[in-house]
Design a protein around this motif. Structure first.
Motif, short mmCIF file in Angstrom:
data_model
loop_
_atom_site.label_atom_id
_atom_site.label_comp_id
_atom_site.label_asym_id
_atom_site.label_seq_id
_atom_site.Cartn_x
_atom_site.Cartn_y
_atom_site.Cartn_z
N PRO A 64 0.80 -1.23 0.00
CA PRO A 64 0.00 0.00 0.00
C PRO A 64 0.84 1.28 0.00
O PRO A 64 0.38 2.32 -0.49
N SER A 65 2.06 1.20 0.48
CA SER A 65 2.93 2.38 0.48
C SER A 65 3.51 2.67 -0.90
O SER A 65 4.07 3.73 -1.13
N GLY A 66 3.39 1.68 -1.80
CA GLY A 66 3.90 1.85 -3.15
C GLY A 66 5.35 1.43 -3.32
O GLY A 66 5.92 1.56 -4.40
N ARG A 67 5.97 0.90 -2.28
CA ARG A 67 7.38 0.51 -2.37
C ARG A 67 7.57 -0.84 -3.04
O ARG A 67 8.68 -1.17 -3.45
N MET A 68 6.50 -1.64 -3.13
CA MET A 68 6.63 -2.98 -3.71
C MET A 68 5.42 -3.29 -4.57
O MET A 68 4.28 -2.98 -4.21
N GLN A 69 5.66 -3.91 -5.72
CA GLN A 69 4.58 -4.35 -6.58
C GLN A 69 3.91 -5.59 -5.98
O GLN A 69 4.59 -6.45 -5.40
N PRO A 70 2.59 -5.72 -6.11
CA PRO A 70 1.88 -6.85 -5.50
C PRO A 70 2.42 -8.21 -5.90
O PRO A 70 2.54 -9.11 -5.06
N HIS A 71 2.78 -8.38 -7.19
CA HIS A 71 3.22 -9.71 -7.64
C HIS A 71 4.52 -10.13 -6.96
O HIS A 71 4.79 -11.32 -6.79
N VAL A 72 5.33 -9.16 -6.54
CA VAL A 72 6.58 -9.50 -5.85
C VAL A 72 6.27 -10.17 -4.51
O VAL A 72 6.87 -11.19 -4.16
N ALA A 73 5.33 -9.60 -3.77
CA ALA A 73 4.94 -10.18 -2.48
C ALA A 73 4.38 -11.59 -2.67
O ALA A 73 4.65 -12.49 -1.87
N LEU A 74 3.59 -11.78 -3.72
CA LEU A 74 3.01 -13.09 -3.99
C LEU A 74 4.10 -14.12 -4.25
O LEU A 74 4.08 -15.23 -3.68
N TRP A 75 5.06 -13.77 -5.09
CA TRP A 75 6.14 -14.71 -5.40
C TRP A 75 7.02 -14.98 -4.19
O TRP A 75 7.47 -16.12 -3.98
N VAL A 76 7.27 -13.96 -3.38
CA VAL A 76 8.04 -14.17 -2.15
C VAL A 76 7.32 -15.19 -1.27
O VAL A 76 7.93 -16.13 -0.74
N GLY A 77 6.00 -15.01 -1.12
CA GLY A 77 5.22 -15.93 -0.30
C GLY A 77 5.25 -17.36 -0.81
O GLY A 77 5.42 -18.31 -0.03
N LEU A 78 5.11 -17.53 -2.11
CA LEU A 78 5.08 -18.88 -2.69
C LEU A 78 6.44 -19.56 -2.58
O LEU A 78 6.53 -20.75 -2.23
N TRP A 79 7.51 -18.82 -2.85
CA TRP A 79 8.85 -19.42 -2.77
C TRP A 79 9.24 -19.75 -1.34
O TRP A 79 9.89 -20.78 -1.08
N LEU A 80 8.85 -18.91 -0.40
CA LEU A 80 9.12 -19.22 1.01
C LEU A 80 8.41 -20.50 1.42
O LEU A 80 8.96 -21.33 2.16
N THR A 81 7.19 -20.68 0.94
CA THR A 81 6.41 -21.87 1.28
C THR A 81 7.02 -23.12 0.67
O THR A 81 7.09 -24.18 1.32
N ILE A 82 7.47 -23.02 -0.57
CA ILE A 82 8.13 -24.16 -1.23
C ILE A 82 9.41 -24.53 -0.46
O ILE A 82 9.68 -25.71 -0.21
N ALA A 83 10.18 -23.51 -0.09
CA ALA A 83 11.41 -23.75 0.65
C ALA A 83 11.12 -24.39 2.01
O ALA A 83 11.85 -25.27 2.47
N SER A 84 10.04 -23.96 2.64
CA SER A 84 9.65 -24.52 3.93
C SER A 84 9.36 -26.01 3.81
O SER A 84 9.83 -26.82 4.61
N PHE A 85 8.55 -26.36 2.82
CA PHE A 85 8.17 -27.77 2.64
C PHE A 85 9.41 -28.63 2.39
O PHE A 85 9.56 -29.71 2.98
N ALA A 86 10.29 -28.15 1.51
CA ALA A 86 11.49 -28.92 1.17
C ALA A 86 12.39 -29.11 2.39
O ALA A 86 12.86 -30.22 2.65
N LEU A 87 12.60 -28.04 3.15
CA LEU A 87 13.48 -28.13 4.32
C LEU A 87 12.91 -29.07 5.37
O LEU A 87 13.62 -29.93 5.91
N LEU A 88 11.62 -28.91 5.70
CA LEU A 88 11.03 -29.75 6.73
C LEU A 88 10.97 -31.22 6.30
O LEU A 88 11.18 -32.12 7.10
N ALA A 89 10.68 -31.46 5.03
CA ALA A 89 10.60 -32.84 4.54
C ALA A 89 11.97 -33.52 4.61
O ALA A 89 12.07 -34.71 4.95
N LEU A 90 13.03 -32.77 4.31
CA LEU A 90 14.37 -33.34 4.29
C LEU A 90 14.99 -33.42 5.68
O LEU A 90 15.60 -34.42 6.05
N ALA A 91 14.83 -32.35 6.47
CA ALA A 91 15.49 -32.28 7.78
C ALA A 91 14.69 -32.92 8.90
O ALA A 91 15.25 -33.38 9.89
N ALA A 92 13.37 -32.95 8.75
CA ALA A 92 12.50 -33.55 9.78
C ALA A 92 11.79 -34.76 9.17
O ALA A 92 12.33 -35.85 9.16
#
Length: 301
Positions: free
Chosen positions: A94-122
């Motif tokens: 909302p402040s205009g510092r970031m485009q919406p699609h950037v936040a979406l991709w950050v969220g999706l990649w963090l989630t993918i990384a989470s699944f991979a790490l937990l599946a492998l390490a736990a």
């Protein structure tokens, strides 16, 4: 002279922009919210067994990535109402510092990384539970309930109850019935904790037309609901003792904490002030922290 100033200041601007981008990406993950979620994860792990420090670290990082991913997608989806609320207007989108699609991709990649790490390490169970928490927060709470019903935080609050189950599964190697106790406690606790907070920022919710309980039902109704759900939280907190999952040390801690939770809830019901709401909100944080620490103490002594 002007050329010197321009070339000399360019690196400063680049560094400043880079720092702002990093700060905005961190802000997408709502780090303050994550602290309590990670605390319930770690304490659940030690209540469930004796994990190695590496397993704890991997689970904490994996859980943080899942929570951060869910929060980032929440930023993307809620960008229209974030513009309307004073407390969220300076968020990256909302402040205009970031485009919406950037936040979406950050969220999706963090989630993918989470699944991979937990599946492998736990294990895969822990990874799936973290993914379920992401899906509940994004799909059920953010996209479905938040803008439609006063029960948004009651049902949506289940999302915050997944982290202790993730920690428990990481230690035990799979799903364990005992992990449902901390899950149920966090679920019940979320309502009085969040409604106390919503009393302080209800004008923001009203401006964005979000049907939080105090906006739709009013203060008096919310105070009564907080008392009821505080009582439910106290009852749920002693169920593990009845079933034999925890013992007398945990019971003593749960009862002492529960008495104060009820006292503060009734003070809010009687006085109805912002100070009482803030006091309950802050005590609720202490309540959950000490209660989960009590689980560990009871399990280790």
């Amino acid at each position: 002279m002007s050329t010197s100033v321009t070339t000399g200041s360019a690196p400063v601007r680049v560094h400043s922009d880079a720092r702002q981008l990093v700060a905005d990406i961190v802000a997408l993950t709502k780090p303050k919210v994550q602290v309590l979620l990670l605390l319930t994860t770690v304490t659940a792990m030690y209540a469930a067994g004796s994990p190695s420090i590496w397993l704890v670290l991997a689970t904490v990082v994996g859980g943080s990535l899942a929570s951060g991913g869910a929060s980032a997608v929440n930023h993307w989806y809620d960008r229209d109402i974030d513009c309307l609320m004073e407390r969220t207007q300076d968020r990256p989108i909302p402040s205009g510092r970031m485009q919406p699609h950037v936040a979406l991709w950050v969220g999706l990649w963090l989630t993918i990384a989470s699944f991979a790490l937990l599946a492998l390490a736990a294990n895969v169970t822990a990874a799936l539970l973290a993914l379920a928490g992401f899906a509940w927060y994004v799909g059920v709470y953010t996209m479905w309930l938040k803008r439609r019903t006063t029960n948004n935080i009651v049902i949506g609050g289940l999302a915050g109850a997944f982290p202790p189950m993730v920690g428990w599964a990481a230690v035990t190697g799979g799903f364990a019935v005992d992990s449902l106790y901390p899950f149920a406690i966090v679920f019940a606790w979320t309502a009085p904790h969040f409604w106390a907070l919503s009393m302080l920022i209800k004008d923001d919710y009203a401006a964005a037309n979000i049907p939080m309980l105090p906006v739709v039902k009013g203060d008096a109704y919310t105070f009564k609901a907080i008392v009821i759900w505080s009582a439910i939280t106290v009852v749920v907190s002693v169920v593990p003792v009845i079933t034999g999952a925890f013992g007398t040390i945990y019971l003593a801690i749960a009862l002492l904490l529960g008495v104060e939770l009820m006292r503060q809830s009734f003070v809010l019901l009687r006085k109805g002030t912002r100070a009482a709401a803030l006091s309950l909100h802050l005590y609720a944080l202490i309540y959950l922290t000490v209660l989960f620490a009590g689980m560990v103490l009871d399990a280790k002594i």
